[in-house]
Design an enzyme around this catalytic site. Structure first.
Site, PDB file in Angstrom:
ATOM      1  N   PRO A  73       0.903  -1.318   0.030  1.00 50.16           N
ATOM      2  CA  PRO A  73      -0.104   0.213  -0.087  1.00 50.16           C
ATOM      3  C   PRO A  73       0.925   1.352  -0.075  1.00 50.16           C
ATOM      4  O   PRO A  73       0.400   2.348  -0.366  1.00 50.16           O
ATOM      5  CB  PRO A  73      -0.680   0.000   1.276  1.00 50.16           C
ATOM      6  N   GLU A 118      -0.405  -8.392   7.694  1.00 52.56           N
ATOM      7  CA  GLU A 118       0.217  -8.237   8.959  1.00 52.56           C
ATOM      8  C   GLU A 118       1.444  -7.241   8.507  1.00 52.56           C
ATOM      9  O   GLU A 118       2.072  -6.325   9.433  1.00 52.56           O
ATOM     10  CB  GLU A 118       0.934  -9.299   9.451  1.00 52.56           C
ATOM     11  N   ARG A 145      -0.242  -8.816 -21.360  1.00 54.76           N
ATOM     12  CA  ARG A 145      -0.860  -8.200 -22.597  1.00 54.76           C
ATOM     13  C   ARG A 145      -0.231  -7.296 -23.296  1.00 54.76           C
ATOM     14  O   ARG A 145      -0.413  -7.168 -24.608  1.00 54.76           O
ATOM     15  CB  ARG A 145      -2.305  -7.906 -22.505  1.00 54.76           C
ATOM     16  N   ASP A 153      -6.236   0.324 -27.377  1.00 58.68           N
ATOM     17  CA  ASP A 153      -6.947   0.043 -25.869  1.00 58.68           C
ATOM     18  C   ASP A 153      -7.284   1.647 -25.643  1.00 58.68           C
ATOM     19  O   ASP A 153      -6.659   2.717 -25.848  1.00 58.68           O
ATOM     20  CB  ASP A 153      -5.969  -0.235 -25.096  1.00 58.68           C
TER      21      ASP A 153
HETATM   22  C1  9D3 Z   1      -2.922  -0.294   8.750  1.00 60.09           C
HETATM   23  C2  9D3 Z   1      -1.699  -0.949   8.783  1.00 60.09           C
HETATM   24  N1  9D3 Z   1      -1.351  -2.239   7.898  1.00 60.09           N
HETATM   25  C3  9D3 Z   1      -2.513  -3.193   8.460  1.00 60.09           C
HETATM   26  C4  9D3 Z   1      -2.015  -3.938   9.312  1.00 60.09           C
HETATM   27  C5  9D3 Z   1      -1.906  -1.809   6.518  1.00 60.09           C
HETATM   28  C6  9D3 Z   1      -2.024  -2.610   5.520  1.00 60.09           C
HETATM   29  C7  9D3 Z   1      -0.902  -3.478   5.399  1.00 60.09           C
HETATM   30  C8  9D3 Z   1      -1.028  -4.252   4.323  1.00 60.09           C
HETATM   31  C9  9D3 Z   1      -3.055  -2.901   4.666  1.00 60.09           C
HETATM   32  C10 9D3 Z   1      -3.230  -3.708   3.810  1.00 60.09           C
HETATM   33  C11 9D3 Z   1      -2.238  -4.811   3.503  1.00 60.09           C
HETATM   34  C12 9D3 Z   1      -2.310  -5.741   2.284  1.00 60.09           C
HETATM   35  N2  9D3 Z   1      -2.406  -5.072   1.077  1.00 60.09           N
HETATM   36  C13 9D3 Z   1      -1.233  -5.183   0.264  1.00 60.09           C
HETATM   37  O1  9D3 Z   1      -0.403  -5.989   0.534  1.00 60.09           O
HETATM   38  C14 9D3 Z   1      -1.150  -4.499  -1.048  1.00 60.09           C
HETATM   39  C15 9D3 Z   1      -2.315  -3.358  -1.517  1.00 60.09           C
HETATM   40  C16 9D3 Z   1      -3.350  -2.907  -1.010  1.00 60.09           C
HETATM   41  O2  9D3 Z   1      -3.869  -2.979   0.137  1.00 60.09           O
HETATM   42  N3  9D3 Z   1      -4.032  -1.703  -1.783  1.00 60.09           N
HETATM   43  C17 9D3 Z   1      -3.378  -1.389  -3.016  1.00 60.09           C
HETATM   44  N4  9D3 Z   1      -2.325  -1.950  -3.422  1.00 60.09           N
HETATM   45  C18 9D3 Z   1      -1.707  -3.002  -2.710  1.00 60.09           C
HETATM   46  S1  9D3 Z   1      -0.602  -3.686  -3.138  1.00 60.09           S
HETATM   47  C19 9D3 Z   1      -0.505  -4.600  -1.950  1.00 60.09           C
END
Ligand code: 9D3
Length: 245
Positions: free
Chosen positions: A89, A116, A154, A169
């Site tokens: 994220p 996690e 793709r 596209d």
């Molecule tokens: C609030 C603290 N974390 C939770 C204990 C934040 C968090 C960590 C990991 C929230 C989600 C995640 C899992 N998400 C991903 O690994 C992820 C992701 C996403 O949640 N949104 C957009 N792109 C991606 S790329 C990987």
């Protein structure tokens, strides 16, 4: 192209990678996708992939060792350097231009974290890039990795036929797509626009271009300046936005 994916839930990948364009690309040898379970790179008898966070707090953190060892084993097998992309994220936002950039690589490693979170030393000393697919919360990186793989595969030259080539596209000319219709010509009283059955190809092309512009202006005005809109098109667009028929 070769793509290695490291994750905790390898079973999430089977069906999505075994359909449609990605399936065909794999069968025809355009891409080799290898899924690795991070747990397979642990040595303790319980195959522990996570541990408590230093400093305390809720949840668990993925341990660095299995992830480093998995990437190093892949580098050994393949030889040479490889972009190592962490799905997280906190990453830079994925887009068509990031997909185009990644599609140029002969080899990619994708690391999927989970809710996690992940030991920061993986981000700092192993990953060469960190990518997010958007501002919403997923439960892990696996679905994000599938999105990235689909968008990249793709774009590999030869994967798409000339019929639906990637240059056709939406987003490659910068605008949203024009509305499309197929038979029947009248369905529940709703007619296909007359211009599309007129046989006048110049008129059809102009109608489609204008509809694409209008739709982009209404739904995604942020994309409009990338569409190379001329003065005449801009005039028509503004008239239609003010005065819809
Ligand atoms: C609030 C603290 N974390 C939770 C204990 C934040 C968090 C960590 C990991 C929230 C989600 C995640 C899992 N998400 C991903 O690994 C992820 C992701 C996403 O949640 N949104 C957009 N792109 C991606 S790329 C990987």
């Amino acid at each position: 192209m070769r793509i290695d994916i490291l994750c905790l839930f390898p079973e999430m990948f089977a069906s999505p990678l075994d359909q449609s364009i990605v399936k065909r690309a794999r069968e025809q040898g355009f891409v080799d996708i290898v899924i690795h379970n991070i747990r397979d790179y642990t040595y303790d008898k319980h195959h522990t992939a996570d541990d408590y966070p230093y400093g305390g707090g809720p949840g668990m953190v993925l341990k660095p060792e299995p992830i480093f060892e998995a990437v190093e084993a892949i580098k050994q097998e393949m030889g040479g350097s490889v972009p190592v992309i962490l799905l997280s994220p906190q990453g830079r936002l994925f887009s068509q231009s990031v997909a185009q950039e990644l599609a140029l690589q002969p080899h990619l490693v994708l690391i999927c974290g989970h809710y996690e979170g992940l030991d920061e030393r993986v981000c700092e000393h192993l990953a060469t890039d960190e990518i997010s697919i958007g501002d919403y919360v997923l439960s892990g990186g696996e679905l994000a990795a599938l999105v990235v793989v689909d968008a990249i595969v793709r774009l590999i030259p030869g994967v798409l036929g000339s019929q639906d080539s990637a240059s056709n596209d939406s987003h490659s000319d910068g605008l949203l797509e024009y509305p499309q219709y197929t038979r029947p010509q009248v369905y529940r009283g709703w007619s296909v626009p007359a211009v599309l059955v007129s046989g006048n190809h110049a008129e059809i092309a102009q109608w489609r271009r204008r509809q694409a512009i209008l739709r982009t202006a209404k739904r995604r005005p942020d994309l409009l300046d990338r569409g190379n809109i001329c003065d005449e098109e801009r005039k028509w667009m503004l008239e239609n936005l003010l005065n819809p028929k």
